[in-house]
Design an enzyme around this catalytic site. Structure first.
Site, PDB file in Angstrom:
ATOM      1  N   LYS A  14       0.857  -1.191   0.000  1.00  0.00           N
ATOM      2  CA  LYS A  14       0.000   0.000   0.000  1.00  0.00           C
ATOM      3  C   LYS A  14       0.887   1.232   0.000  1.00  0.00           C
ATOM      4  CE  LYS A  14       0.798   1.425   4.438  1.00  0.00           C
ATOM      5  NZ  LYS A  14       1.445   2.731   4.786  1.00  0.00           N
ATOM      6  N   ALA A 127       9.421   0.034   5.308  1.00  0.00           N
ATOM      7  CA  ALA A 127       9.369   0.911   4.143  1.00  0.00           C
ATOM      8  C   ALA A 127       8.109   1.760   4.074  1.00  0.00           C
ATOM      9  CB  ALA A 127       9.499   0.078   2.864  1.00  0.00           C
ATOM     10  N   GLY A 132       4.278  -6.356   6.283  1.00  0.00           N
ATOM     11  CA  GLY A 132       3.925  -7.284   7.354  1.00  0.00           C
ATOM     12  C   GLY A 132       2.438  -7.306   7.634  1.00  0.00           C
ATOM     13  N   SER A 133       1.802  -6.136   7.609  1.00  0.00           N
ATOM     14  CA  SER A 133       0.357  -6.062   7.831  1.00  0.00           C
ATOM     15  C   SER A 133      -0.405  -6.747   6.711  1.00  0.00           C
ATOM     16  CB  SER A 133      -0.074  -4.597   7.940  1.00  0.00           C
ATOM     17  OG  SER A 133       0.497  -3.981   9.070  1.00  0.00           O
ATOM     18  N   ASP A 166      -2.591  -1.313  10.408  1.00  0.00           N
ATOM     19  CA  ASP A 166      -2.701  -1.341   8.948  1.00  0.00           C
ATOM     20  C   ASP A 166      -3.314  -2.628   8.417  1.00  0.00           C
ATOM     21  OD1 ASP A 166      -1.658   1.175   8.741  1.00  0.00           O
ATOM     22  OD2 ASP A 166       0.325   0.554   8.042  1.00  0.00           O
TER      23      ASP A 166
END
Length: 323
Positions: A14, A127, A132-133, A166
């Site tokens: 995203k 980043a 990870g989310s 997130d």
């Protein structure tokens, strides 16, 4: 149980088209406003039902094997800190806490299969791309199917919010306005765009950024209608009242991010668009009009970039919504 034996799911990145902090909450967290845009670039997770099983009613601890995780990159030293594992635990805990689900769902058997998860990692960590989310959300969606829990998307979003702020946007699987800590989502229709992303190999700790004295924490909140009506101010440009409040702080603390952003700003005269940082960094991006793609590609092949980069586009489908 379920007829699925194996699933392979895309886990997208995203970007934040803007990111505001509108105030601090009583619980110590901050209220945010942002527009999340999902990208057609990301990781892939493979989920395989094994012949091993576990008792889903047993207490969950580090020895309670729900999934076996392997990855193309190094996994968190403490495996229970990995967001894929946290997502699996959160999903099972939600089921354990719901006596109604356990008593009324004939699809759930006394034992559930251990799932083998392979993470094919592409997205950089730290980043601001939500890697990870996104992996956690993809895990929730897959295990919801493979374990036969049949939670709807609203329930999965609530579970995801307990894993990370997130995670809900990736469960939703489409562009959205986010409020609260990121869990209050309003879908928004945006036109397709291409993006040049630069990914510096450095970042600042999120906790330190939230504590930084220069961080703007009181941006006036906008209504959903105002955000929807002002797309021209944040899609290809980033005009007032929109900004990323973390960008001036991160560019002071992390020279590599400042360098990458300055590189993109040199291309703004070619694209007619405006570069910015996503999330709390370290990735930065520049919207690229379709008729400028070949020009930018030629520039990159000749001049290179100061760090890793990728040309990608917005995700043009509903992503990973559960069936």
């Amino acid at each position: 149980m379920t007829s699925y034996a194996k699933l392979s799911l895309f886990s997208p990145a995203k970007i934040n088209l803007f990111l505001h902090i509108t105030g601090k909450r009583a619980d110590g967290y901050h209220n945010l406003q942002t527009v999340f845009r999902l990208l057609d670039w990301g990781d892939t997770l493979e989920f395989l039902v094994t012949q091993d099983s576990f008792d889903p009613t047993a207490p969950i601890n580090e020895q309670h094997l729900l999934v076996r995780l392997s990855s193309t990159v190094a996994i968190t030293a403490q495996v229970m800190d990995n967001l894929v594992i946290k997502a699996a635990v959160a999903l099972l805990q939600a089921w354990q806490n719901s006596a109604l689900t356990r008593s009324s769902d004939p699809a759930v058997t006394p034992h559930l299969p251990v799932i083998e998860v392979t993470l094919n990692k592409v997205l950089p960590t730290g980043a601001g791309l939500g890697g990870g989310s996104s992996n956690a959300a993809t895990t929730l969606i897959a295990l919801n199917k493979l374990w036969g829990f049949h939670y709807d998307i609203e329930a999965l979003i609530k579970i995801g919010a307990t894993v990370g702020a997130d995670v809900p946007i990736f469960v939703l699987g489409q562009d959205a306005i986010a409020e609260g800590i990121g869990e209050r989502l309003t879908p928004i229709k945006l036109p397709q765009h291409q993006y040049l992303l630069l990914n510096p190999a450095a970042h600042a700790a999120t906790q330190a950024l939230f504590a930084h004295p220069d961080l703007q924490r009181n941006v006036p909140a906008l209504s959903i209608d105002e955000i929807k009506a002002a797309q021209s101010c944040y899609l290809q440009q980033l005009n007032a009242p929109f900004s990323n409040v973390f960008e001036p702080v991160v560019t002071k603390l992390v020279p590599e991010v400042n360098q990458a952003l300055n590189y993109l700003r040199q291309l703004e005269a070619l694209t007619g668009t405006q570069a910015r940082m996503t999330g709390t960094g370290s990735s930065v991006f520049l919207p690229i009009p379709t008729d400028k793609i070949s020009l930018i590609t030629h520039h990159l092949s000749n001049a290179g970039a100061p760090c890793d980069y990728v040309l990608t586009q917005s995700l043009d489908k509903n992503g990973q919504n559960p069936e």
